[in-house]
Design an enzyme around this catalytic site. Structure first.
Site, PDB file in Angstrom:
ATOM      1  N   GLU A   1       2.743   0.280  -2.975  1.00 22.22           N
ATOM      2  CA  GLU A   1       4.224   0.336  -3.759  1.00 22.22           C
ATOM      3  C   GLU A   1       4.902  -0.925  -3.499  1.00 22.22           C
ATOM      4  O   GLU A   1       6.077  -0.996  -2.925  1.00 22.22           O
ATOM      5  CB  GLU A   1       4.724   1.640  -2.927  1.00 22.22           C
ATOM      6  CG  GLU A   1       4.138   2.898  -3.230  1.00 22.22           C
ATOM      7  CD  GLU A   1       5.006   3.987  -2.588  1.00 22.22           C
ATOM      8  OE1 GLU A   1       5.866   4.051  -1.838  1.00 22.22           O
ATOM      9  OE2 GLU A   1       4.629   5.360  -3.296  1.00 22.22           O
TER      10      GLU A   1
ATOM     11  N   GLU B   1      -0.743   9.036  -5.868  1.00 24.49           N
ATOM     12  CA  GLU B   1       0.107  10.099  -4.964  1.00 24.49           C
ATOM     13  C   GLU B   1       0.830  11.107  -5.776  1.00 24.49           C
ATOM     14  O   GLU B   1       1.522  10.724  -6.731  1.00 24.49           O
ATOM     15  CB  GLU B   1       1.143   9.241  -4.001  1.00 24.49           C
ATOM     16  CG  GLU B   1       0.505   8.322  -3.217  1.00 24.49           C
ATOM     17  CD  GLU B   1       1.428   7.711  -2.370  1.00 24.49           C
ATOM     18  OE1 GLU B   1       2.597   8.148  -2.294  1.00 24.49           O
ATOM     19  OE2 GLU B   1       1.096   6.591  -1.632  1.00 24.49           O
TER      20      GLU B   1
END
Lengths: 668, 668, 668
Positions: free
Chosen positions: A150, A308
């Site tokens: 991320e 995710e």
């Protein structure tokens, strides 16, 4: 290179066995098998274990998990783990810590905490990636490389300032060019030396936070620089991985419609895209769908990984609602419908401590397999096994495109005037939603994309117009297509300088309108649009048709009767201009008129809760996903004869087709 | 040691004669006599006068006020004055100034401005306390020592960082233990050297302020460290006072339900508790009552001092309402009813300048004795004289206990997930209020307290369960008592690590329930609870009974029909579990059912505005306070024959008993 | 010295030709002529061009614009351009950058970015002003000097701290006097050395921002110091200009009701006042009118310049509405009606880049002269030509005065208690609006002004009373006038120390009231005032008449029936006291009763949307401006026979007089 080849949709997610003793890990693997979990993402936060001291590496924890995965027939998405520094590195090299927007050098804490310009960080991170690649390149469990995690955030330290100046030199060439680009004669900012340039933050050009800047050009370039600086970190790791492992696909997990980074600049450098989907759970299903399509558009339509999602709840929000029964399955199959070739969770087992201990997990603190969540995960695992490879590698045959442009996003939202209340993703989503709920398959594409496959191009809030885009849009219309743009489009060039022509600048010929002035009002003020039976708000451009015909007009104020929506014949096609922020029903009406012209309404366009998505498998098989987002059954009439891949049931054209509440069918 | 022995309730408060010329001070003393004021708190902010330079001490100002007090028969609560630095000290030793949560070293200003780890501060503060004790230990006016003032706040400087590391070494012993306690494997935080540990603040583990932390364990330990660091300052002063004065009781003024400090850790070190009561004036009367009972609970039920309250208005709030006629008397006698053995004001005379010049005072800027406020103060003074020693030293004979736990408060409110909207004091207050309005006398006690005296133990929002608490709660039920706990209880151990068992962790056997999942929703969302005819909000745990019987259920959503409140037979008693934030009527109903089972409803439980409080004087006399919080008269029927100590009037059982609006009776 | 003498109202505004190539500048001048534009403000942001390096000056850009202006018969208001630093200066002398309220030294960015105490800044700014004066003093186009731009903001650096201490020495003389003024004995602040004094900011005396301070006296003195420090910068530039140019009038552009600077302290040093009018566009027209009158009051009623206004929209607000057709003309003629002798815009041509690119301009990005805005500007240009010199040099013959006092503003809004919700300009505006809508001409004057010309003096929210003001107000009443003041008046002396007498302090004898206590409540709470048929809120002082008669009373609460408004006979006149924040209709009623007593109601007082303003030209001609602020026509009956200067039409007394929507008449 593309996503890893797998015989079925990889199913599993983030796993942190390093937090647990062996007995717990044994339980985990037993439960994995029970739930059909075949893929584990590991190593995301193990740096402090794999390198506990500057010269000490210890890969025991990873050896163990990869070996066991291989032994049990599971695959591993192996992270380089460079998104969270080990404490010793932050202490030994304070410059690895970021300096924030307020100009404060941070000390050790949190994650995503590294300065992208720090040589110490770069050196240690690439050393770690290199060792990992060397060690595991040929490990039988290795399925993909997951660099960092991320990526995001910015640093404003002296090293970043220096790197920014270097970046500017390369971009602008000369100070004169830079002064011209940033329009520095305004407010006496003409630079005479590169060293005079400071990163734009709370101590320099900004006030009231990151969106209020005295010089949009400077701030815009810092967004671009940050995109490139973090991309540099990614590339450095990828390079050393490739030195040891030329074959395994490499990705990093994105975050959908994430403002800080221009993912279009990153996309060419990933072997496949992947992303983490955490939609606000009260958002309409078109919000995550937009993000899915944006991610699919990164690699020209190639499938991506859902890296995710939570099986139940998030933890980081003020209020963290629970996914209700069936919602997880629906969201997962929606991802597949939009191009996901993997379905992974954060997380396999809930952390015992720290800020994610209440984040949902497949396995909770009590380690049970008889919870509702575990049961739903396991049932979905079985369905994915049934599905096998039928959806893998498919493509979406879209004839409608939506332009998504980070530069326009940034430029629009850091603009002083006309309205701080216009949010780029909201405008874009309104048009996306209208098209999707009408049943159109959409590609969400960068403004540089090839437009020739499309009959309809939606370009809402295209604040910045660069390069030959206007010409390419004109070509769409010229050959019979329809191009739509809206208020606040065609305003600035690549440096955020206003075009010295009538608004909407380079889009004016195609749109056939001229805009001299615009009103902005607070959100509680609404303007009626009688022809659409709807309302508009926030910004009201006053349109003078220059060839275009009014489709709808303003109902009140001194500009009553002037056009709010126009349609301009252009070649064999049309240019549509929407001069104000129509409420959703108004956007719906406009978009459906356009889609109708091109015969692009879907077969179930009258069922607003039923989403449809077409996918064409590599062998040419056409799949139609039907997703019922309502908590009631959907009663449809089958538009064609087909078989549902999930149930094996056949439906005949014209016969009733019932979808359960939150139900899904994949018709072949 | 206990509170000072006095022949009546000490009456008076903070007095700053050093701000005024002699003529004003003469007026003050004349007015004190007129108002029945016999006790003055002095020296709270005199440091810059008593030590105008590093080596110069000058106690003229204190000599004068103590001598005059003695001469006029008044008593003094003498402050050490170390809560507000003198300017020269801040200039000479910059490290006495605090470094704030943002990492910024402050410079001279405000008060409560000292770093608890600064050697210069410690040295100068104890020197001052020592000299004061030496000089006044045997002064005839001296009644009590008042160390510092309203301790609070935290510092994040390098010295505090070092002190924190020392504190951690002592608490955790080894780095391995610390890593395990904080669960540092999460996010790659495993420390390999104590020096790597940073205080948790905006530059390290926190974002969005003090409640958002990446590592709850670190932040929790910093709360505890800060509690101990400031306690260390108190103890250092107390020690030097004791060297000169072994007898005079020592206190420091607390602030009720004050989050920053765990007063339970302080309590053993005070000779008596005292606190400053500034309730929001629109709060229900059970808010200050809860704080009174919490303060009484600090020293195992011993009386405390009401060290400050305003006679009329505060100044520090955005809006500072006025106490209406009668409210001051009612609030003061409420304090006595809950255990106050002194009734003191901030302040005797209004400051002429600075931020408290509009704070209410007994004597205003014009120095008048014919204001409404002065008249009410003087009338109350006369009543306290009438009351004499009748209430002094009394105890509350409570059979109901409410657990109050700072660790649970902290852990709950710094938690990521499930809901930031749950506030510990609000949940605790709801149960306290229900019990008090039903007429039960309550002790508010730490979780380490002896539970044997109680029939009912209420433990709402007991997020953290430590030591043998669960066993002791089970013992309460086993012997026939009732224990209640709620949603978000039994979640974490002393290090904020989730229990690796079913929720509610160690409380599960007593409660007879299992909780796998929980929903959280925004505050405007409500869930119906049909059996209670009420609503619930914020958090909805989904309960699976494991022995417990449902008392009430959820009315809607996918968990409709599952229990919202349960009752579990345990030994001769019961464990009650409330799985959601019931609105007050729902809490009232649950608590009244429990109290009824133990025959603990008060005689006037049907008069919600009439508060009752029982006190047993040292000689065994039983007093019943009746406090009418309504602006209308309360018409009761006397439940027993008794005499009102304030009026001397006798009421016979069964006869009408009328309380004036805001009226009070103390029945013996 | 007064404003420049001109044959007509100077018309034009800010012009930045340095941003554009020659072809654009040619267009500009062609359009200027078309729009009747004769005056250009130049050089406001040219420092980085005129001094591109420490020792290099280059005035080409200014030479060009002044020469061309002269050639085309236009006049120039020449700015010294010292409000925005060139980058090299910020880099070479970091101390020219400000240190903000948070204690952070800024780096290069924005504008208004110079430290007023920086010797490097002072030296470079005066050198620039000196060279400009030397070069252009005798230029035929030069009309006025415009020093710097919109002075404002504060610096908290070490140099400013030192300068503050010097300023304090001069103001207070001794530390004892300072300690007494600031009441430092409170909270142990007694200073023993000047060096101990720190600027009041977030690191010292403040919390929750600039309005929350522990010591009002310190913060108040820093406001005054900042006013003087920036004034020092102005005076330094003016001095060097005067050395070369003794004749050309000098100004700097103010910002109306701008809190940071006490313009009354600046006024004597300007040759004429000028200001930039950017009212919130939803504000009632009395908001900019109040600011106009305040600016006119700076120089004892002499005309001022409207230095900036937008022809269409602002850019800096969250929402930037558009001036509707006719609004620009109405606002401009309103300015003239209130004393403006110039009508200038920001800006002539829209910037291409940076934060003001969307700010409205006479000439937009497309360079058109056929926009609505350009047409309105040009039409107004023609009207101003028609008007010629008829309004120049006129005066307003007001018999009503409104006191406006920065010290009261500051003191009221930094006060802790009784209410943070009372905003000084709102209270002042309510009384201003009431008087204006009743048709009274008003002077808005400093508290030091001569009061003898006035029959009515309104002094709302006069928190601080200094010098002999109370005596001068008494004199107004003694000779038959009326003085009004309100709640929160007469509270503090010049050091923000409470008066040690009954509230309202020195105003008590004139008002004939005594106030011991006051209530404050949240904004949603209202108190009825039956006699006025209106409501009140925020603050409720409880008044005891001491000679005054009640005019209206409170309707509820324990003080029901006590006076909310009183009238006290005093000499031949009256003192009126309003003890609460009446809603506008209540203020209207009170003010109209007072005006009626003095026969000061205007002829069209019954037409609330019609504003009237009287001006007396130097030759004694009396002009009556009629301004219709409604979007509907106003149907009046002419109160006198007159000719409209704008149309040349004559109206006879008693005949119908119709004003167009947003229409204006100037009757002679």
């Amino acid at each position: 290179m593309t996503a890893p080849r797998t015989p079925k949709i990889p199913y599993g997610g983030d796993y942190n066995p390093e937090q647990w003793p062996e007995a717990v890990r044994d339980d985990d693997h037993r439960l994995f098998t029970r739930a059909g979990i075949d893929t584990l993402t590991v190593g995301v936060f193990t740096w402090s274990l794999t390198q506990p001291a500057p010269d000490t590496y210890d890969f025991t924890v990873l050896d163990r998990v990869l070996d066991r995965a291989a032994a049990e027939g599971r695959q591993v998405c192996l992270a380089t783990g460079t998104a969270a520094l080990p404490p010793w590195l932050a202490k030994r090299h304070p410059d690895v810590n970021r300096t924030d927007f307020e100009g404060r050098r941070h000390r050790y804490g949190q994650r995503h905490n590294f300065c992208p310009s720090s040589p110490a960080y770069r050196e240690h991170a690439t050393a770690m990636a290199s060792r990992l690649a060397e060690r595991y390149a040929h490990h039988p469990a290795l399925l993909a490389w997951h660099i960092n995690n991320e990526y995001g955030g910015a640093c404003y330290c002296e090293r970043c300032a220096e790197a920014f100046r270097e970046w500017l030199r390369e971009r602008h060439g000369t100070l004169d060019a830079l002064n011209d680009a940033w329009w520095t004669t305004f407010w006496s900012h003409r630079y005479t030396d590169w060293d005079q340039i400071e990163p734009p933050n709370a101590l320099t050009e900004h006030w009231r936070g990151p969106d209020h800047t005295a010089f949009q050009g400077i701030t815009l370039d810092y967004f671009r620089f940050t995109t490139d600086a973090l991309l540099g970190c990614f590339l450095a790791e990828k390079e050393v991985i490739r030195a040891h492992d030329p074959d395994t696909p490499v990705t990093t997990n994105f975050m959908g419609t994430f403002r800080p980074l221009d993912y279009h600049r990153w996309a060419p450098h990933l072997d496949f895209a992947s992303w983490d989907s955490y939609p606000p759970l009260d958002a309409p299903p078109t919000r995550p769908a937009l993000a899915h399509d944006l991610m699919r558009g990164l690699k020209d339509g190639a499938p991506f990984w859902l890296m995710e999602q939570t099986p139940s709840t998030t933890a980081c929000r003020d209020v963290n609602p629970l996914r209700r029964p069936g919602e997880l399955r629906l969201a997962t199959l929606q991802a597949v419908a939009h191009g996901a070739d993997a379905a992974l969770y954060f997380q396999m087992r809930a952390s015992r401590g720290a800020c994610e201990k209440y984040h949902g997990a497949v396995i909770g603190h009590a380690g049970r397999d008889d919870t509702r969540v575990f049961r739903e995960v396991a049932e979905l695992g079985r369905e994915l096994e049934i599905l096998g490879d039928r959806t893998l590698g498919a493509r979406t045959p879209a004839r409608t495109a939506l332009l998504f442009d980070w530069d326009s996003w940034w430029a629009l939202e850091i603009s002083d005037g006309p309205s701080r209340l216009v949010k780029y993703p909201d405008v874009v989503h309104a048009y996306y939603r209208a098209a999707r709920e009408a049943g159109a398959d959409l590609d969400v594409i960068p403004q540089t994309a090839d437009l020739t496959p499309y009959d309809v191009v939606l370009a809402p809030a295209l604040h910045m117009v660069k390069g030959d885009l206007a010409i390419r849009l004109e070509a769409v219309a010229a050959r019979g297509g329809t191009v739509l743009t809206t208020f606040l489009s065609g305003r600035v060039d690549e440096h955020d300088r206003a075009f010295l022509t009538d608004v909407p600048g380079p889009l004016a010929p195609l749109m056939g309108v001229r805009v001299d002035e615009w009103d902005a009002r607070p959100p509680e003020f609404t303007q009626t649009i009688p022809e659409l039976g709807t309302e508009a708000r926030l910004v009201f451009e006053i349109v003078q048709p220059r060839g275009a015909a009014p489709v709808a007009t303003y109902g009140t104020d001194f500009y009553a009767g002037t056009p709010a929506v126009t349609r301009n014949p252009y070649g064999d096609g049309e240019g549509w201009y929407v001069a104000t922020a129509l409420d959703q029903p108004g956007v719906d009406e406009v978009v459906r008129r356009i889609l109708t012209r091109h015969d692009l309404l879907g077969p179930y366009a009258d069922h607003p809760a039923v989403e449809t998505a077409t996918r064409v498998a590599p062998d040419g098989t056409r799949l139609l996903f039907l997703l019922n987002h309502a908590p009631e059954p959907a009663h449809l009439t089958a538009h064609a004869t087909a078989t549902d891949l999930l149930t094996g049931k056949r439906v005949d054209q014209g016969e009733p087709l019932v979808l359960d509440p939150l139900g899904v069918a994949i018709l072949q």
